[in-house]
Design a protein around this motif. Sequence first.
Motif, PDB file in Angstrom:
ATOM      1  N   ILE A 172      -0.882   5.337   8.332  1.00  0.00           N
ATOM      2  CA  ILE A 172      -1.459   4.530   7.414  1.00  0.00           C
ATOM      3  C   ILE A 172      -2.527   5.256   6.275  1.00  0.00           C
ATOM      4  N   VAL A 209      -3.143  -4.485  11.922  1.00  0.00           N
ATOM      5  CA  VAL A 209      -3.485  -4.305  10.741  1.00  0.00           C
ATOM      6  C   VAL A 209      -2.982  -5.063   9.606  1.00  0.00           C
ATOM      7  N   TRP A 257      -5.242   4.471   3.562  1.00  0.00           N
ATOM      8  CA  TRP A 257      -6.108   3.413   3.453  1.00  0.00           C
ATOM      9  C   TRP A 257      -6.176   2.983   2.036  1.00  0.00           C
ATOM     10  N   GLU A 299      -8.291   9.092   3.319  1.00  0.00           N
ATOM     11  CA  GLU A 299      -8.526   8.202   4.404  1.00  0.00           C
ATOM     12  C   GLU A 299      -7.163   7.859   5.132  1.00  0.00           C
ATOM     13  N   HIS A 300      -6.936   8.175   6.079  1.00  0.00           N
ATOM     14  CA  HIS A 300      -5.485   7.811   6.990  1.00  0.00           C
ATOM     15  C   HIS A 300      -5.891   7.736   8.222  1.00  0.00           C
ATOM     16  N   SER A 301      -4.970   6.861   9.105  1.00  0.00           N
ATOM     17  CA  SER A 301      -5.057   6.466  10.262  1.00  0.00           C
ATOM     18  C   SER A 301      -3.609   6.532  10.906  1.00  0.00           C
ATOM     19  N   THR A 308     -10.597  -2.951   3.905  1.00  0.00           N
ATOM     20  CA  THR A 308      -9.952  -2.037   4.782  1.00  0.00           C
ATOM     21  C   THR A 308     -10.856  -1.964   5.894  1.00  0.00           C
ATOM     22  N   TYR A 311      -5.664  -6.454   7.432  1.00  0.00           N
ATOM     23  CA  TYR A 311      -6.412  -5.467   6.335  1.00  0.00           C
ATOM     24  C   TYR A 311      -4.993  -5.291   5.268  1.00  0.00           C
ATOM     25  N   THR A 312      -5.553  -4.488   4.422  1.00  0.00           N
ATOM     26  CA  THR A 312      -4.613  -4.158   3.489  1.00  0.00           C
ATOM     27  C   THR A 312      -4.779  -2.457   3.360  1.00  0.00           C
ATOM     28  N   TYR A 313      -3.622  -2.085   2.845  1.00  0.00           N
ATOM     29  CA  TYR A 313      -3.910  -0.567   2.890  1.00  0.00           C
ATOM     30  C   TYR A 313      -2.870  -0.192   1.685  1.00  0.00           C
ATOM     31  N   ILE A 317     -14.020   2.785   8.827  1.00  0.00           N
ATOM     32  CA  ILE A 317     -13.376   3.954   9.148  1.00  0.00           C
ATOM     33  C   ILE A 317     -14.377   4.611  10.368  1.00  0.00           C
ATOM     34  N   ARG A 372       2.170   3.216   3.844  1.00  0.00           N
ATOM     35  CA  ARG A 372       2.446   3.696   5.341  1.00  0.00           C
ATOM     36  C   ARG A 372       3.572   4.123   5.316  1.00  0.00           C
TER      37      ARG A 372
END
Length: 111
Positions: A41, A60, A43, A48-50, A7, A64-66, A10, A69
């Motif tokens: 998203i 992304v 994570w 933890e989110h974005s 991920t 990355y992986t999440y 952060i 979403r």
Amino acid sequence: MTPNTPTPPIGRWVYDGLQQCSYSPNDTPASDCNQPATWHILWGPGDEHSLACTDHMAYVDRSYTYFDRHHVCPDCCMPDAVWLEIEKRCIYPDHPAPALAVARAINGSQP
Ligand SMILES: [Zn+2]
Ligand SMILES: [Zn+2]
């Protein structure tokens, strides 16, 4: 989470009430994307989110992986909003569930 599924780091805390993309390559205000976010998203199984714009969601996906979403909705990033994995959205707990609202409307229309 395994080492094979990275991920992104952060970064600093960023105010998310405007629902803007939080991508920030240098983790500084000057490098913030700030485009209107289209994706929310999560994570990992924690909190933890974005927020990401369409371009940075594509980044992304490549990088990355999440955990999950969904498309940004009005309740995303509201204080105490709850992430609903199955419904693919966030919801503010005080709002009535849509199914309940429909049930109430139907009951209210009966003679
Ligand atoms: Zn962006
Ligand atoms: Zn959300």
